[in-house]
Write an enzyme that holds these catalytic residues in place. Structure first.
Site, PDB file in Angstrom:
ATOM      1  N   ASN A 157      -2.903  -6.669  -3.022  1.00 43.06           N
ATOM      2  CA  ASN A 157      -2.414  -5.795  -4.213  1.00 43.06           C
ATOM      3  C   ASN A 157      -1.032  -5.629  -4.478  1.00 43.06           C
ATOM      4  O   ASN A 157      -0.428  -5.497  -5.684  1.00 43.06           O
ATOM      5  CB  ASN A 157      -2.726  -4.238  -3.751  1.00 43.06           C
ATOM      6  CG  ASN A 157      -1.960  -3.368  -4.625  1.00 43.06           C
ATOM      7  OD1 ASN A 157      -2.535  -2.814  -5.718  1.00 43.06           O
ATOM      8  ND2 ASN A 157      -1.058  -2.663  -4.158  1.00 43.06           N
ATOM      9  N   SER A 168      -4.817  -8.348 -13.490  1.00 44.86           N
ATOM     10  CA  SER A 168      -4.558  -7.641 -14.661  1.00 44.86           C
ATOM     11  C   SER A 168      -4.935  -7.997 -15.915  1.00 44.86           C
ATOM     12  O   SER A 168      -5.516  -9.123 -16.037  1.00 44.86           O
ATOM     13  CB  SER A 168      -2.870  -7.674 -14.637  1.00 44.86           C
ATOM     14  OG  SER A 168      -2.625  -7.064 -15.899  1.00 44.86           O
ATOM     15  N   TYR A 200       4.718 -12.670 -15.871  1.00 44.62           N
ATOM     16  CA  TYR A 200       3.414 -11.853 -14.816  1.00 44.62           C
ATOM     17  C   TYR A 200       1.927 -12.316 -15.410  1.00 44.62           C
ATOM     18  O   TYR A 200       1.338 -12.252 -14.273  1.00 44.62           O
ATOM     19  CB  TYR A 200       3.624 -10.391 -15.524  1.00 44.62           C
ATOM     20  CG  TYR A 200       2.784  -9.321 -14.987  1.00 44.62           C
ATOM     21  CD1 TYR A 200       2.993  -8.546 -13.490  1.00 44.62           C
ATOM     22  CD2 TYR A 200       1.915  -8.713 -15.842  1.00 44.62           C
ATOM     23  CE1 TYR A 200       2.149  -7.883 -13.082  1.00 44.62           C
ATOM     24  CE2 TYR A 200       0.908  -7.694 -15.068  1.00 44.62           C
ATOM     25  CZ  TYR A 200       1.313  -7.020 -13.998  1.00 44.62           C
ATOM     26  OH  TYR A 200       0.395  -6.220 -13.220  1.00 44.62           O
ATOM     27  N   ALA A 255       0.725  -1.253  -0.016  1.00 45.32           N
ATOM     28  CA  ALA A 255      -0.025   0.102   0.074  1.00 45.32           C
ATOM     29  C   ALA A 255       0.897   1.308   0.023  1.00 45.32           C
ATOM     30  O   ALA A 255       0.255   2.421  -0.062  1.00 45.32           O
ATOM     31  CB  ALA A 255      -0.907   0.126   1.209  1.00 45.32           C
TER      32      ALA A 255
END
Ligand code: NAP
Length: 243
Positions: free
Chosen positions: A85, A137, A150, A8
């Site tokens: 995240n 994503s 990724y 964060a």
């Protein structure tokens, strides 16, 4: 209620933590290296009249994720909202990709979500309430040349989200994923101007996304009124994928 956001200190995670604080949640701010950024974020969150604390942990390491949750619990209480995240990129074409770059991305983006969700879910199941939001994503939906590690991590997180959603739906816990497109953060700052131009051409809305666009979508899944929505993937991408 307490929300924990991994990674964060900067970018999208920072915007999510701020939005949660603005909406009245106490926020546990996880960071790995950017301590001063995490501290100033906490100061900003506290201006909303809620509690916020920083917690250093490399969530790609199981023991550190476990320590993170025991520290958060003893100083702030049980986590009701978990936003997975934290993430990195180590881009390269397949033949040039080193195994350590493959593993670093899988550990940071996918294994971290497994470690943190497993830690959070016990208390959520006990209280029969929980909101888990995983930041995936669009690359996890479409694939991308130069990002096999990724894309695999983000496709993995989508399958993980759906499985958790099925396992825990009857306990009042929802699990959803957000698939951001091209968002302006330090992760995308490193791209060459011509690459950015090409990406921009593929976005129907015609602009690059902002971290706040992702944060607003997180707040939708967090809200108590979205309790009938679980196992979903929401693209926040200006129309880039539409799949
Ligand atoms: P960013 O600006 O590079 O920020 C990454 C954040 O993750 C930093 O706060 C960093 O913390 C943290 N982090 C990384 N590895 C960590 C670890 N092992 N343990 C704890 N924290 C860790 O990236 P971003 O663009 O905001 O990306 C956030 C998420 O959105 C990622 O999952 C990314 O894959 C996803 N995403 C981004 C885009 C985009 O266009 N930007 C698009 C799709 C998806 P420290 O600085 O404290 O180390």
């Amino acid at each position: 209620m307490l929300a924990l956001v991994t990674g964060a200190s900067r970018g999208i995670g920072r915007a999510i933590a701020l939005e949660l604080g603005r909406s009245g949640y106490d926020v546990a701010v996880n960071y790995n290296r950017s301590e001063s950024e995490a501290l100033s974020l906490c100061d900003e969150i506290k201006t909303f009249g809620v509690n916020a604390k920083i917690f250093q942990a490399d969530v790609s390491v199981q023991e550190e994720a476990s320590r993170l949750f025991s520290e958060v619990k003893s100083s702030m209480g049980a986590v009701s909202v978990l936003v997975n995240n934290a993430g990195i990129t180590r881009d390269n074409l397949l033949m040039r990709m080193k195994p350590e770059d493959w593993l670093a991305v899988i550990n940071s983006n996918l294994n971290s979500a497994f470690y943190c969700t497993r830690e959070a879910i016990r208390d959520m199941a006990k209280s029969k309430y929980g909101r888990i939001i995983n930041i995936a994503s669009v690359v996890g939906l479409t694939g991308n040349a130069g990002q096999s590690n990724y894309a695999a991590s983000k496709a993995g997180i989508i399958g993980f989200t759906k499985s958790v959603a099925r396992e825990y739906a009857s306990r009042g816990i929802t699990a959803n994923a957000i698939a951001p497109g091209f968002i302006e953060t330090s992760m995308t700052d490193i791209l060459k101007p011509e690459v950015k131009e090409n990406i921009l051409k593929s976005i129907p809305v015609g602009t690059i996304g902002r971290p706040e666009d992702v944060a607003k979508a997180v707040m939708f899944f967090v809200s108590e009124t979205s309790g009938y929505i679980t196992g979903q993937v929401l693209a926040v991408d200006g129309g880039m994928t539409m799949c």
